[in-house]
Design an enzyme around this catalytic site. Sequence first.
Site, PDB file in Angstrom:
ATOM      1  N   SER A  50     -64.371  36.786  -9.381  1.00  0.00           N
ATOM      2  CA  SER A  50     -63.772  36.068  -8.253  1.00  0.00           C
ATOM      3  C   SER A  50     -62.330  36.541  -8.062  1.00  0.00           C
ATOM      4  O   SER A  50     -61.759  37.197  -8.950  1.00  0.00           O
ATOM      5  CB  SER A  50     -63.776  34.559  -8.536  1.00  0.00           C
ATOM      6  OG  SER A  50     -62.853  34.262  -9.581  1.00  0.00           O
ATOM      7  N   ASP A  82     -66.957  38.482  -6.066  1.00  0.00           N
ATOM      8  CA  ASP A  82     -67.533  37.193  -5.660  1.00  0.00           C
ATOM      9  C   ASP A  82     -66.607  36.534  -4.626  1.00  0.00           C
ATOM     10  O   ASP A  82     -65.394  36.418  -4.848  1.00  0.00           O
ATOM     11  CB  ASP A  82     -67.638  36.320  -6.930  1.00  0.00           C
ATOM     12  CG  ASP A  82     -68.452  35.065  -6.722  1.00  0.00           C
ATOM     13  OD1 ASP A  82     -69.306  35.044  -5.822  1.00  0.00           O
ATOM     14  OD2 ASP A  82     -68.243  34.100  -7.493  1.00  0.00           O
ATOM     15  N   HIS A 180     -70.836  24.480  -5.546  1.00  0.00           N
ATOM     16  CA  HIS A 180     -70.174  25.034  -6.725  1.00  0.00           C
ATOM     17  C   HIS A 180     -69.730  23.927  -7.686  1.00  0.00           C
ATOM     18  O   HIS A 180     -69.522  22.794  -7.274  1.00  0.00           O
ATOM     19  CB  HIS A 180     -68.950  25.857  -6.306  1.00  0.00           C
ATOM     20  CG  HIS A 180     -69.311  27.102  -5.574  1.00  0.00           C
ATOM     21  ND1 HIS A 180     -69.159  27.249  -4.214  1.00  0.00           N
ATOM     22  CD2 HIS A 180     -69.846  28.267  -6.026  1.00  0.00           C
ATOM     23  CE1 HIS A 180     -69.573  28.452  -3.861  1.00  0.00           C
ATOM     24  NE2 HIS A 180     -69.993  29.090  -4.933  1.00  0.00           N
ATOM     25  N   GLY A 212     -73.842  28.554  -6.383  1.00  0.00           N
ATOM     26  CA  GLY A 212     -73.822  27.183  -6.903  1.00  0.00           C
ATOM     27  C   GLY A 212     -75.089  26.851  -7.660  1.00  0.00           C
ATOM     28  O   GLY A 212     -75.618  25.747  -7.548  1.00  0.00           O
ATOM     29  N   ALA A 213     -75.559  27.809  -8.475  1.00  0.00           N
ATOM     30  CA  ALA A 213     -76.894  27.671  -9.064  1.00  0.00           C
ATOM     31  C   ALA A 213     -76.880  27.361 -10.559  1.00  0.00           C
ATOM     32  O   ALA A 213     -77.870  27.599 -11.247  1.00  0.00           O
ATOM     33  CB  ALA A 213     -77.711  28.932  -8.784  1.00  0.00           C
ATOM     34  N   ILE A 255     -74.198  32.235 -11.417  1.00  0.00           N
ATOM     35  CA  ILE A 255     -73.979  31.274 -12.491  1.00  0.00           C
ATOM     36  C   ILE A 255     -72.576  31.443 -13.078  1.00  0.00           C
ATOM     37  O   ILE A 255     -72.246  32.492 -13.631  1.00  0.00           O
ATOM     38  CB  ILE A 255     -75.047  31.456 -13.603  1.00  0.00           C
ATOM     39  CG1 ILE A 255     -76.443  31.174 -13.033  1.00  0.00           C
ATOM     40  CG2 ILE A 255     -74.755  30.529 -14.789  1.00  0.00           C
ATOM     41  CD1 ILE A 255     -77.584  31.686 -13.878  1.00  0.00           C
ATOM     42  N   SER A 257     -70.510  27.975 -13.735  1.00  0.00           N
ATOM     43  CA  SER A 257     -70.235  26.695 -14.405  1.00  0.00           C
ATOM     44  C   SER A 257     -70.935  26.564 -15.756  1.00  0.00           C
ATOM     45  O   SER A 257     -70.353  26.047 -16.713  1.00  0.00           O
ATOM     46  CB  SER A 257     -70.631  25.524 -13.504  1.00  0.00           C
ATOM     47  OG  SER A 257     -69.793  25.502 -12.370  1.00  0.00           O
TER      48      SER A 257
HETATM   49  P1  13P Z   1     -71.886  27.452 -10.207  1.00  0.00           P
HETATM   50  O1  13P Z   1     -70.597  26.725 -10.092  1.00  0.00           O
HETATM   51  O2  13P Z   1     -73.051  26.570  -9.927  1.00  0.00           O
HETATM   52  O3  13P Z   1     -72.033  28.158 -11.518  1.00  0.00           O
HETATM   53  O4  13P Z   1     -71.908  28.589  -9.052  1.00  0.00           O
HETATM   54  C1  13P Z   1     -71.241  29.807  -9.234  1.00  0.00           C
HETATM   55  C2  13P Z   1     -71.158  30.614  -7.982  1.00  0.00           C
HETATM   56  O5  13P Z   1     -71.813  30.366  -6.991  1.00  0.00           O
HETATM   57  C3  13P Z   1     -70.249  31.756  -7.999  1.00  0.00           C
HETATM   58  O6  13P Z   1     -70.166  32.380  -6.757  1.00  0.00           O
HETATM   59  O1  G3H Z   2     -67.815  30.427  -6.744  1.00  0.00           O
HETATM   60  C1  G3H Z   2     -66.848  30.372  -7.455  1.00  0.00           C
HETATM   61  C2  G3H Z   2     -66.888  30.797  -8.871  1.00  0.00           C
HETATM   62  O2  G3H Z   2     -67.369  29.774  -9.709  1.00  0.00           O
HETATM   63  C3  G3H Z   2     -65.551  31.314  -9.299  1.00  0.00           C
HETATM   64  O3  G3H Z   2     -64.630  30.293  -9.503  1.00  0.00           O
HETATM   65  O4  G3H Z   2     -62.609  30.966  -8.190  1.00  0.00           O
HETATM   66  O5  G3H Z   2     -62.448  29.408 -10.181  1.00  0.00           O
HETATM   67  O6  G3H Z   2     -62.926  31.841 -10.507  1.00  0.00           O
HETATM   68  P1  G3H Z   2     -63.059  30.643  -9.588  1.00  0.00           P
HETATM   69 ZN    ZN Z   3     -70.321  31.111  -5.079  1.00  0.00          ZN
END
Ligand code: 13P
Ligand code: G3H
Ligand code: ZN
Length: 309
Positions: A50, A82, A180, A212-213, A255, A257
């Site tokens: 990210s 991402d 997310h 968000g999976a 994934i 979280s």
């Molecule tokens: P989670 O927060 O469900 O793990 O989703 C991560 C995500 O979509 C990153 O782009």
């Molecule tokens: O979709 C978001 C990801 O979980 C990344 O999160 O921006 O805190 O690194 P972050």
């Molecule tokens: Zn995402």
Amino acid sequence: MALVTTRDMFKKAYDGGYAIGAFNINNMEIIQAVTEAAADLKSPLILQVSAGARKYAKHAYLMALAQAAIEDTGIDFALHLDHGEDFEICKSCIDGGFTSVMIDGSKHSFEDNIALTKKVVEYAHAHGVTVEGELGKLAGIEDDVNVSAEDACYTDPSQVEEFVEKTGVDSLAIAIGTSHGAYKFKGEARLRFDILEEVGRRLPGFPIVLHGASSVIPELVDEINACGGNMPGAKGVPEDMLRKAASMAVCKINIDSDLRLGMTAAIRRVMKNSPEVFDPRGYLSVARAEVNKVVRHKIVNVLGSDNKA
Ligand code: 13P
Ligand code: G3H
Ligand code: ZN
């Protein structure tokens, strides 16, 4: 072995009825945990970064760590941006060696999303990089407000053919009710499989992405709470729903979280049970092993991508 694009892995995943895990990475321990799990289980893999991770760890460190992981494990994987929010960050990642980028134009109007995504696709494809776009809006951190999953703005299936045709994207993230973070559903988990089915019908053979999976693994939340944490009401996407999505048009499952929960549960466990530990390796090695366990579980029990590399 090398960094590869998502093109071939998505084609095989679509035809094989499984999905590739796209795991968010932020540091060396997470990169090691994820790549070692994929190598052991012979699974295709996407490491995703990210903007926040890039700021935290810095691009040069992440590139060097990704190269080190290739050398150490002997596997191929895609290195993916991402939620790229503008052309500049996508260009910077493409120029800096990423093999895949997401341009997330979901906060813009349909027309502006198309124009922005098309611009990124043109630059990316000229450099041999694949692109993920997004249509529809997930609830949660994406828009910096903590709206509930019920307020998610689902993807309108009638827009997907025009979006894909006009932009030339290689994959498409859609909103079917996930969000997310660790608090996805207030009541019962509900995903709009009817939307996924209709999108799949309109875009035969085309790879769909689910953000968000995370399942927000209940055992890890319980352990965090038992070791001094405070996460009441944390709730994720049930694994059987993810398996169903993977058997449909979904080829990439994001994934983050669940890796965070694994890391935090492990560190809290060490802090609680071994208060004398002050060598960071004492808790980071346990955290790395827990993340590895989470990724192995996802590959075998959720994604179905083991022995597919
Ligand atoms: P989670 O927060 O469900 O793990 O989703 C991560 C995500 O979509 C990153 O782009
Ligand atoms: O979709 C978001 C990801 O979980 C990344 O999160 O921006 O805190 O690194 P972050
Ligand atoms: Zn995402």
